[in-house]
Write a protein that holds these residues in place. Structure first.
Motif, PDB file in Angstrom:
ATOM      1  N   GLN A  85      82.817 -49.104  15.718  1.00  0.00           N
ATOM      2  CA  GLN A  85      83.345 -47.879  16.253  1.00  0.00           C
ATOM      3  C   GLN A  85      84.380 -46.956  15.250  1.00  0.00           C
ATOM      4  O   GLN A  85      84.346 -45.717  15.406  1.00  0.00           O
ATOM      5  CB  GLN A  85      84.655 -48.562  16.838  1.00  0.00           C
ATOM      6  CG  GLN A  85      84.114 -49.266  18.394  1.00  0.00           C
ATOM      7  CD  GLN A  85      84.799 -50.133  19.354  1.00  0.00           C
ATOM      8  OE1 GLN A  85      85.942 -50.838  18.546  1.00  0.00           O
ATOM      9  NE2 GLN A  85      84.866 -49.953  20.449  1.00  0.00           N
ATOM     10  N   ASP A  86      84.548 -47.599  14.086  1.00  0.00           N
ATOM     11  CA  ASP A  86      85.061 -46.720  12.834  1.00  0.00           C
ATOM     12  C   ASP A  86      84.098 -45.925  12.304  1.00  0.00           C
ATOM     13  O   ASP A  86      84.534 -44.709  12.143  1.00  0.00           O
ATOM     14  CB  ASP A  86      85.499 -47.867  11.651  1.00  0.00           C
ATOM     15  CG  ASP A  86      86.781 -48.643  12.096  1.00  0.00           C
ATOM     16  OD1 ASP A  86      87.731 -48.318  12.911  1.00  0.00           O
ATOM     17  OD2 ASP A  86      86.948 -49.780  11.492  1.00  0.00           O
TER      18      ASP A  86
ATOM     19  N   SER B 257      83.483 -43.060  14.980  1.00  0.00           N
ATOM     20  CA  SER B 257      84.676 -42.340  15.922  1.00  0.00           C
ATOM     21  C   SER B 257      84.547 -40.848  15.742  1.00  0.00           C
ATOM     22  O   SER B 257      84.947 -40.132  16.753  1.00  0.00           O
ATOM     23  CB  SER B 257      85.953 -43.012  15.041  1.00  0.00           C
ATOM     24  OG  SER B 257      85.803 -42.576  13.828  1.00  0.00           O
TER      25      SER B 257
ATOM     26  N   HIS C  85      73.662 -53.232  17.116  1.00  0.00           N
ATOM     27  CA  HIS C  85      74.571 -53.832  16.409  1.00  0.00           C
ATOM     28  C   HIS C  85      74.949 -55.360  16.890  1.00  0.00           C
ATOM     29  O   HIS C  85      74.656 -55.577  18.217  1.00  0.00           O
ATOM     30  CB  HIS C  85      76.059 -53.129  16.246  1.00  0.00           C
ATOM     31  CG  HIS C  85      76.666 -52.946  17.421  1.00  0.00           C
ATOM     32  ND1 HIS C  85      77.737 -53.886  17.681  1.00  0.00           N
ATOM     33  CD2 HIS C  85      76.711 -52.190  18.429  1.00  0.00           C
ATOM     34  CE1 HIS C  85      78.295 -53.653  18.829  1.00  0.00           C
ATOM     35  NE2 HIS C  85      77.518 -52.524  19.133  1.00  0.00           N
TER      36      HIS C  85
ATOM     37  N   ARG D  62      82.347 -50.530   2.685  1.00  0.00           N
ATOM     38  CA  ARG D  62      83.344 -50.900   3.460  1.00  0.00           C
ATOM     39  C   ARG D  62      84.611 -50.666   2.870  1.00  0.00           C
ATOM     40  O   ARG D  62      85.812 -50.203   3.301  1.00  0.00           O
ATOM     41  CB  ARG D  62      83.232 -52.517   3.867  1.00  0.00           C
ATOM     42  CG  ARG D  62      82.177 -53.112   4.486  1.00  0.00           C
ATOM     43  CD  ARG D  62      82.284 -54.659   4.955  1.00  0.00           C
ATOM     44  NE  ARG D  62      80.993 -54.996   5.633  1.00  0.00           N
ATOM     45  CZ  ARG D  62      81.128 -55.265   6.973  1.00  0.00           C
ATOM     46  NH1 ARG D  62      82.110 -55.106   7.578  1.00  0.00           N
ATOM     47  NH2 ARG D  62      79.816 -55.528   7.383  1.00  0.00           N
TER      48      ARG D  62
ATOM     49  N   GLU E 167      80.372 -53.713  27.836  1.00  0.00           N
ATOM     50  CA  GLU E 167      81.630 -54.042  28.351  1.00  0.00           C
ATOM     51  C   GLU E 167      82.053 -53.221  29.380  1.00  0.00           C
ATOM     52  O   GLU E 167      82.896 -53.430  30.249  1.00  0.00           O
ATOM     53  CB  GLU E 167      82.621 -53.827  27.247  1.00  0.00           C
ATOM     54  CG  GLU E 167      82.441 -54.825  26.153  1.00  0.00           C
ATOM     55  CD  GLU E 167      83.491 -54.683  24.663  1.00  0.00           C
ATOM     56  OE1 GLU E 167      83.647 -53.383  24.755  1.00  0.00           O
ATOM     57  OE2 GLU E 167      83.553 -55.552  24.014  1.00  0.00           O
TER      58      GLU E 167
ATOM     59  N   GLU F 245      79.637 -51.639  23.706  1.00  0.00           N
ATOM     60  CA  GLU F 245      80.585 -50.707  24.371  1.00  0.00           C
ATOM     61  C   GLU F 245      79.849 -50.512  26.139  1.00  0.00           C
ATOM     62  O   GLU F 245      80.442 -50.577  26.931  1.00  0.00           O
ATOM     63  CB  GLU F 245      80.847 -49.429  23.845  1.00  0.00           C
ATOM     64  CG  GLU F 245      81.798 -49.635  22.682  1.00  0.00           C
ATOM     65  CD  GLU F 245      82.301 -48.058  22.195  1.00  0.00           C
ATOM     66  OE1 GLU F 245      83.122 -47.999  21.341  1.00  0.00           O
ATOM     67  OE2 GLU F 245      81.454 -47.056  22.575  1.00  0.00           O
TER      68      GLU F 245
ATOM     69  N   ASP G  23      80.214 -56.911  14.702  1.00  0.00           N
ATOM     70  CA  ASP G  23      80.291 -55.569  13.956  1.00  0.00           C
ATOM     71  C   ASP G  23      80.773 -54.583  14.865  1.00  0.00           C
ATOM     72  O   ASP G  23      80.904 -53.573  14.469  1.00  0.00           O
ATOM     73  CB  ASP G  23      78.917 -55.142  13.361  1.00  0.00           C
ATOM     74  CG  ASP G  23      78.298 -56.221  12.240  1.00  0.00           C
ATOM     75  OD1 ASP G  23      79.257 -56.600  11.605  1.00  0.00           O
ATOM     76  OD2 ASP G  23      77.337 -56.405  12.205  1.00  0.00           O
ATOM     77  N   LEU G  24      81.403 -54.838  15.941  1.00  0.00           N
ATOM     78  CA  LEU G  24      81.772 -53.757  16.870  1.00  0.00           C
ATOM     79  C   LEU G  24      82.912 -52.932  16.100  1.00  0.00           C
ATOM     80  O   LEU G  24      82.910 -51.695  16.263  1.00  0.00           O
ATOM     81  CB  LEU G  24      82.233 -54.304  18.358  1.00  0.00           C
ATOM     82  CG  LEU G  24      82.610 -53.013  19.128  1.00  0.00           C
ATOM     83  CD1 LEU G  24      81.724 -52.278  19.746  1.00  0.00           C
ATOM     84  CD2 LEU G  24      83.325 -53.966  20.693  1.00  0.00           C
ATOM     85  N   GLU G  25      83.793 -53.551  15.856  1.00  0.00           N
ATOM     86  CA  GLU G  25      85.071 -52.542  15.041  1.00  0.00           C
ATOM     87  C   GLU G  25      84.641 -51.794  14.056  1.00  0.00           C
ATOM     88  O   GLU G  25      84.918 -50.616  13.806  1.00  0.00           O
ATOM     89  CB  GLU G  25      86.153 -53.625  14.753  1.00  0.00           C
ATOM     90  CG  GLU G  25      87.362 -52.889  14.163  1.00  0.00           C
ATOM     91  CD  GLU G  25      88.565 -53.786  13.645  1.00  0.00           C
ATOM     92  OE1 GLU G  25      89.611 -53.431  12.913  1.00  0.00           O
ATOM     93  OE2 GLU G  25      88.271 -55.042  14.121  1.00  0.00           O
ATOM     94  N   LEU G  26      83.742 -52.286  13.162  1.00  0.00           N
ATOM     95  CA  LEU G  26      83.141 -51.582  12.041  1.00  0.00           C
ATOM     96  C   LEU G  26      82.364 -50.254  12.671  1.00  0.00           C
ATOM     97  O   LEU G  26      82.523 -49.179  12.052  1.00  0.00           O
ATOM     98  CB  LEU G  26      82.207 -52.342  11.234  1.00  0.00           C
ATOM     99  CG  LEU G  26      81.305 -51.757  10.130  1.00  0.00           C
ATOM    100  CD1 LEU G  26      82.205 -51.059   9.104  1.00  0.00           C
ATOM    101  CD2 LEU G  26      80.186 -52.800   9.610  1.00  0.00           C
TER     102      LEU G  26
END
Length: 212
Positions: A19-20, A23, A10, A110, A40, A37, A14-17
């Motif tokens: 992760q959602d 999850s 990705h 979304r 990081e 991730e 778009d990391l937050e998307l």
């Protein structure tokens, strides 16, 4: 269905998307490796090749941010060359091109991530456990009971097919499982397998009263 590996390619934006979307997928007994991730946590982009090479499925998240990302293009090309299935998870059809232009993907809505996660799970069940048209892959999640002083492993087995799970969701029903020690009952969303709530059993309630 244990030990399989899913690599998620990705764009950083778009990391937050991602992760959602993943999850609840992470609760299943297979590895989910989200590219940023991994970085990081100290792993370099070039060292992600091992994760990619050992994957059973590569999920390519294809958005406008991802369109010109060279790492995503390279990771898709690497997976295709190694014969690793690539599952496009895309905003628009036009973002699904190149090596995977003809591969059926999962559209990202979304405004309705529940439906997107449901469809993602449909495809992952198909890719990771293809047991035949008349079979239902026996998926499960396992977690420690969250009642204080219990910690007994609790298992939610998914023996229903995806069609049945969506029907349960549409009718406002939940999947349930119970702790065999304290009797507490856990409720899950059938579409996403997300945790909804816990109802303490008699043993758990008695334990709580004895501490008060």
């Amino acid at each position: 269905m244990t030990g399989e590996q899913v690599y998620v390619s990705h764009a950083p934006g778009d990391l937050e998307l991602v992760q959602d979307l993943f999850s609840t997928v992470k609760n299943f007994p297979f590895g989910v490796h989200i590219a940023l991730e991994e970085i990081e946590s100290g792993r370099s982009r070039t060292r992600l090749e091992g994760r990619l090479a050992n994957s059973d499925v590569v999920v390519a998240v294809l958005t406008e941010d991802a369109a010109e990302n060279r790492w995503i293009n390279q990771e898709i090309g690497y997976a295709v060359a190694k014969g690793i299935p690539v599952l496009p998870l895309h905003d628009e059809d036009r973002n699904r091109r190149g090596f995977i232009g003809d591969v059926e993907g999962v559209a990202i809505d979304r405004n309705n991530l529940t439906f997107t996660i449901f469809n993602l799970l449909c495809r992952l069940r198909s890719e990771l456990a293809p047991l035949g048209a008349l079979s239902v892959p026996n998926w499960y999640i396992r977690f420690p009971c969250t009642v204080p002083d219990c910690d007994q492993p609790v298992t939610l087995e998914l023996e229903q097919g995806q069609t049945k799970l969506w029907k349960l969701h549409s009718h406002g029903k939940h999947l349930t499982t119970s702790c065999t020690v304290c009797g507490s009952r856990y409720y899950f969303n059938p579409a996403t397998i997300g945790f909804v709530g816990r109802e303490d059993g008699v043993t758990a309630q008695s334990s709580t009263r004895s501490r008060s």
